[in-house]
Motif scaffolding. Structure first.
Motif, PDB file in Angstrom:
ATOM      1  N   ARG A  90      27.560 -16.476 -10.686  1.00 26.51           N
ATOM      2  CA  ARG A  90      26.497 -16.944 -10.540  1.00 26.51           C
ATOM      3  C   ARG A  90      25.445 -16.408 -11.331  1.00 26.51           C
ATOM      4  N   VAL A  91      24.489 -17.419 -11.759  1.00 28.95           N
ATOM      5  CA  VAL A  91      23.327 -16.842 -12.673  1.00 28.95           C
ATOM      6  C   VAL A  91      21.943 -17.384 -12.018  1.00 28.95           C
ATOM      7  N   SER A  92      20.964 -16.338 -11.891  1.00 27.88           N
ATOM      8  CA  SER A  92      19.560 -16.786 -11.347  1.00 27.88           C
ATOM      9  C   SER A  92      18.541 -16.084 -12.389  1.00 27.88           C
ATOM     10  N   LEU A  93      17.464 -16.700 -12.110  1.00 28.64           N
ATOM     11  CA  LEU A  93      16.290 -16.243 -12.896  1.00 28.64           C
ATOM     12  C   LEU A  93      15.183 -16.016 -12.188  1.00 28.64           C
ATOM     13  N   ALA A  94      15.165 -14.605 -11.915  1.00 30.31           N
ATOM     14  CA  ALA A  94      13.920 -14.214 -11.164  1.00 30.31           C
ATOM     15  C   ALA A  94      12.745 -13.839 -11.882  1.00 30.31           C
ATOM     16  N   TYR A  95      11.702 -14.579 -11.682  1.00 33.80           N
ATOM     17  CA  TYR A  95      10.493 -14.298 -12.567  1.00 33.80           C
ATOM     18  C   TYR A  95       9.340 -13.849 -11.472  1.00 33.80           C
ATOM     19  N   PHE A  96       8.985 -12.517 -12.021  1.00 38.54           N
ATOM     20  CA  PHE A  96       7.980 -11.628 -11.396  1.00 38.54           C
ATOM     21  C   PHE A  96       6.709 -11.831 -11.891  1.00 38.54           C
ATOM     22  N   VAL A  97       5.721 -12.430 -11.037  1.00 39.92           N
ATOM     23  CA  VAL A  97       4.264 -12.405 -11.401  1.00 39.92           C
ATOM     24  C   VAL A  97       3.520 -11.129 -10.711  1.00 39.92           C
ATOM     25  N   ASN A  98       2.963 -10.473 -11.412  1.00 40.45           N
ATOM     26  CA  ASN A  98       2.534  -9.162 -10.865  1.00 40.45           C
ATOM     27  C   ASN A  98       1.143  -8.822 -11.065  1.00 40.45           C
ATOM     28  N   PRO A  99       0.443  -7.945 -10.394  1.00 33.15           N
ATOM     29  CA  PRO A  99      -0.855  -7.244 -10.589  1.00 33.15           C
ATOM     30  C   PRO A  99      -0.847  -6.681 -12.032  1.00 33.15           C
ATOM     31  N   LYS A 100      -1.898  -6.773 -12.857  1.00 35.09           N
ATOM     32  CA  LYS A 100      -2.348  -5.620 -14.104  1.00 35.09           C
ATOM     33  C   LYS A 100      -1.633  -4.425 -13.557  1.00 35.09           C
ATOM     34  N   SER A 101      -0.845  -3.703 -14.403  1.00 33.95           N
ATOM     35  CA  SER A 101      -0.286  -2.498 -13.884  1.00 33.95           C
ATOM     36  C   SER A 101      -0.935  -1.246 -13.363  1.00 33.95           C
ATOM     37  N   ASP A 102      -2.457  -1.239 -13.886  1.00 34.24           N
ATOM     38  CA  ASP A 102      -2.962   0.000 -13.809  1.00 34.24           C
ATOM     39  C   ASP A 102      -4.240  -0.473 -12.958  1.00 34.24           C
ATOM     40  N   ILE A 103      -4.349  -1.485 -12.301  1.00 33.32           N
ATOM     41  CA  ILE A 103      -5.505  -1.975 -11.213  1.00 33.32           C
ATOM     42  C   ILE A 103      -5.143  -1.337  -9.895  1.00 33.32           C
ATOM     43  N   LEU A 104      -6.147  -0.936  -9.211  1.00 30.04           N
ATOM     44  CA  LEU A 104      -5.776  -0.579  -7.600  1.00 30.04           C
ATOM     45  C   LEU A 104      -5.789  -1.578  -6.824  1.00 30.04           C
ATOM     46  N   ILE A 105      -4.266  -1.709  -6.198  1.00 29.04           N
ATOM     47  CA  ILE A 105      -4.301  -2.927  -5.079  1.00 29.04           C
ATOM     48  C   ILE A 105      -4.238  -2.116  -3.625  1.00 29.04           C
ATOM     49  N   LYS A 106      -5.302  -2.924  -3.212  1.00 30.27           N
ATOM     50  CA  LYS A 106      -5.499  -2.519  -1.653  1.00 30.27           C
ATOM     51  C   LYS A 106      -5.842  -3.765  -0.738  1.00 30.27           C
ATOM     52  N   PRO A 107      -5.751  -3.594   0.570  1.00 33.39           N
ATOM     53  CA  PRO A 107      -6.128  -4.706   1.409  1.00 33.39           C
ATOM     54  C   PRO A 107      -7.445  -5.331   1.310  1.00 33.39           C
ATOM     55  N   ALA A 108      -7.647  -6.710   1.151  1.00 34.89           N
ATOM     56  CA  ALA A 108      -8.945  -7.363   1.008  1.00 34.89           C
ATOM     57  C   ALA A 108      -9.482  -7.153   1.968  1.00 34.89           C
ATOM     58  N   THR A 109     -11.049  -6.459   1.802  1.00 29.73           N
ATOM     59  CA  THR A 109     -12.100  -6.273   3.107  1.00 29.73           C
ATOM     60  C   THR A 109     -12.028  -7.425   4.048  1.00 29.73           C
ATOM     61  N   GLU A 110     -12.300  -8.401   3.252  1.00 25.52           N
ATOM     62  CA  GLU A 110     -12.655  -9.929   4.127  1.00 25.52           C
ATOM     63  C   GLU A 110     -11.520  -9.973   5.065  1.00 25.52           C
ATOM     64  N   LEU A 111     -10.275  -9.631   4.955  1.00 26.26           N
ATOM     65  CA  LEU A 111      -9.203  -9.582   6.003  1.00 26.26           C
ATOM     66  C   LEU A 111      -9.054  -8.557   7.033  1.00 26.26           C
ATOM     67  N   LEU A 112     -10.117  -7.630   7.025  1.00 26.20           N
ATOM     68  CA  LEU A 112      -9.724  -6.507   7.832  1.00 26.20           C
ATOM     69  C   LEU A 112     -10.854  -6.754   9.130  1.00 26.20           C
ATOM     70  N   THR A 113     -10.587  -6.294  10.338  1.00 24.01           N
ATOM     71  CA  THR A 113     -11.385  -6.338  11.517  1.00 24.01           C
ATOM     72  C   THR A 113     -11.046  -5.129  12.008  1.00 24.01           C
ATOM     73  N   SER A 114     -12.064  -4.614  13.111  1.00 25.61           N
ATOM     74  CA  SER A 114     -11.645  -3.527  13.966  1.00 25.61           C
ATOM     75  C   SER A 114     -10.363  -3.416  14.640  1.00 25.61           C
ATOM     76  N   ASN A 115      -9.919  -4.630  14.962  1.00 20.86           N
ATOM     77  CA  ASN A 115      -8.434  -4.613  15.464  1.00 20.86           C
ATOM     78  C   ASN A 115      -7.328  -4.691  14.415  1.00 20.86           C
ATOM     79  N   THR A 116      -7.777  -4.932  13.411  1.00 16.51           N
ATOM     80  CA  THR A 116      -6.818  -4.966  12.277  1.00 16.51           C
ATOM     81  C   THR A 116      -7.273  -4.178  10.897  1.00 16.51           C
ATOM     82  N   PRO A 117      -7.320  -2.817  11.039  1.00 17.75           N
ATOM     83  CA  PRO A 117      -7.920  -1.985  10.007  1.00 17.75           C
ATOM     84  C   PRO A 117      -6.612  -2.116   8.915  1.00 17.75           C
ATOM     85  N   ALA A 118      -7.126  -1.430   7.573  1.00 15.09           N
ATOM     86  CA  ALA A 118      -6.129  -1.385   6.614  1.00 15.09           C
ATOM     87  C   ALA A 118      -4.983  -0.683   6.876  1.00 15.09           C
ATOM     88  N   LEU A 119      -4.009  -1.397   6.536  1.00 15.38           N
ATOM     89  CA  LEU A 119      -2.348  -0.743   6.739  1.00 15.38           C
ATOM     90  C   LEU A 119      -2.193   0.258   5.572  1.00 15.38           C
TER      91      LEU A 119
END
Ligand code: OGA
Ligand code: NI
Length: 358
Positions: free
Chosen positions: A298-327
């Protein structure tokens, strides 16, 4: 922190083992009982990941577009996986990309060995992921190459044979990056974010893209081993071009392994750990694995689209609520990727272990 410049033990090409016609696989490839496909067989072929036809996205009316957006939203939340057709890539290109790489693996070993990789960058022809001495290995060889950022792209590190490989891979890569940017936009809209939010979080024009071509040779004892151990993809999102003739990819859904049945010329999309972090786990990076076959490669091609490698990745503030704080706490993709590059594929242990304790 860096990976060492060499492997802890001599590299064995799985394709060579497969060609010996030996009926017993070396113990290095025998998985512990609980990980074997014979222990947890998965579905009996009735279920599948969602299939999404993108045709109406450019051609349909507002209602048809909305229906597609909703399907994508549900797939990202509930499955972390879906397959797309009418993705804008020609059937010819899709088939050609897979087949030039199949041809690469069927060339003489001396030719492939010229591109043998090391754990330092992983670029080139490889046969293991992780550098732990004595680790149980997967039944596969692969070829890994960088496309973006363009500073990492080096055609000399791509195979020179077969003659069409570099051009076809270039054209295919370009299409995948286009599709990647489109989906980042659709995901952002579906999440209620600015349409550029995810691409900007990935570094704007500096996103990363790299290709892992997997070659799963025939295996005389497929019940004892795996082509690729259970893992979640560490990057942003993955575009998988499967082998239409041979199934093998299984996706975890609840307690079950669902065997993916690819549609003709479909591309399988899955959410990686970085999008799980950015969306604070609204979108799931789901575990998957690959089983092997006694009489078919079997042959497969897995293409990974990634963030720039030295940028900080964290939960989007817009998606956080008091019930769903940053994980998750902020981390760069460079730091994150080192884990899988050192330990090899180990389920979802990493993104789970990063959950901040507050
Ligand atoms: C991968 C992967 C699946 C497949 O390379 O990360 O999950 O079907 N591949 O080869
Ligand atoms: Ni994967």
């Amino acid at each position: 922190m860096d990976c060492p410049s060499d492997w802890p033990e001599p590299i064995v090409r799985v394709q060579m083992l497969s060609e010996t016609e030996n009926k017993i696989i070396p113990t290095r490839y025998v998985k512990p009982l609980l990980e074997r496909p014979s222990f947890n067989k998965g579905d009996q072929g009735n279920s599948n990941i969602p299939l999404i036809d993108l045709f109406d996205l450019t051609n349909g009316d507002a209602r048809a577009k909305k229906a597609i957006m909703d399907k994508i939203s549900i797939a990202c939340r509930e499955w972390g996986f879906f397959q797309v057709v009418n993705h804008g890539m020609s059937s010819h290109l899709v088939d050609e990309a897979r087949e030039v790489w199949r041809e690469f693996f069927h060339q003489p070993m001396e030719l492939k060995q010229e591109y043998a990789n090391t754990p330092k960058t992983y670029e080139g022809y490889g046969s293991r992921l992780g550098i732990q001495k004595g680790a149980i290995l997967d039944w596969s060889d692969y070829y890994f190459l960088n496309y973006l950022p363009s500073t990492l792209k080096d055609h000399n590190k791509w195979p020179s044979q077969p003659p069409l490989l570099r051009n076809v891979t270039e054209e295919y890569s370009n299409e995948i990056v286009r599709l990647g940017k489109l989906l980042l936009k659709l995901f952002s809209i579906n999440l209620g974010l600015q349409e550029d939010y995810l691409q900007d979080a990935f570094g704007g024009d500096d996103i990363g893209a790299c290709l892992r071509v997997n070659f799963y040779p025939k295996c005389p004892q497929p019940d004892l081993t795996l082509g690729l151990s259970s893992h979640s993809d560490p990057g942003g999102m993955t575009f998988l071009l499967p082998d239409e003739h041979v199934s093998g990819l299984q996706v975890r859904k609840g307690g079950e392994w669902i065997t993916v049945k690819p549609a003709r010329h479909a591309i399988i999309v899955n959410i990686g750990d970085q999008i799980q972090v950015l969306t604070n786990a609204i979108y799931k990076s789901v575990e998957h694995r690959v089983i092997v076959n006694p009489d078919k490669e079997r042959v497969s091609l897995a293409y990974f689209v990634n963030p720039k490698s030295d940028i900080l990745i964290k939960p989007a503030t817009e998606l956080l609520t008091s019930n769903t704080p940053a994980l998750y706490s902020p981390m760069t993709f460079d730091e994150y990727r080192l884990f899988i590059r050192t330990k090899g594929p180990q389920g979802k242990s990493q993104v789970e272990s990063l959950k901040s304790s507050r």
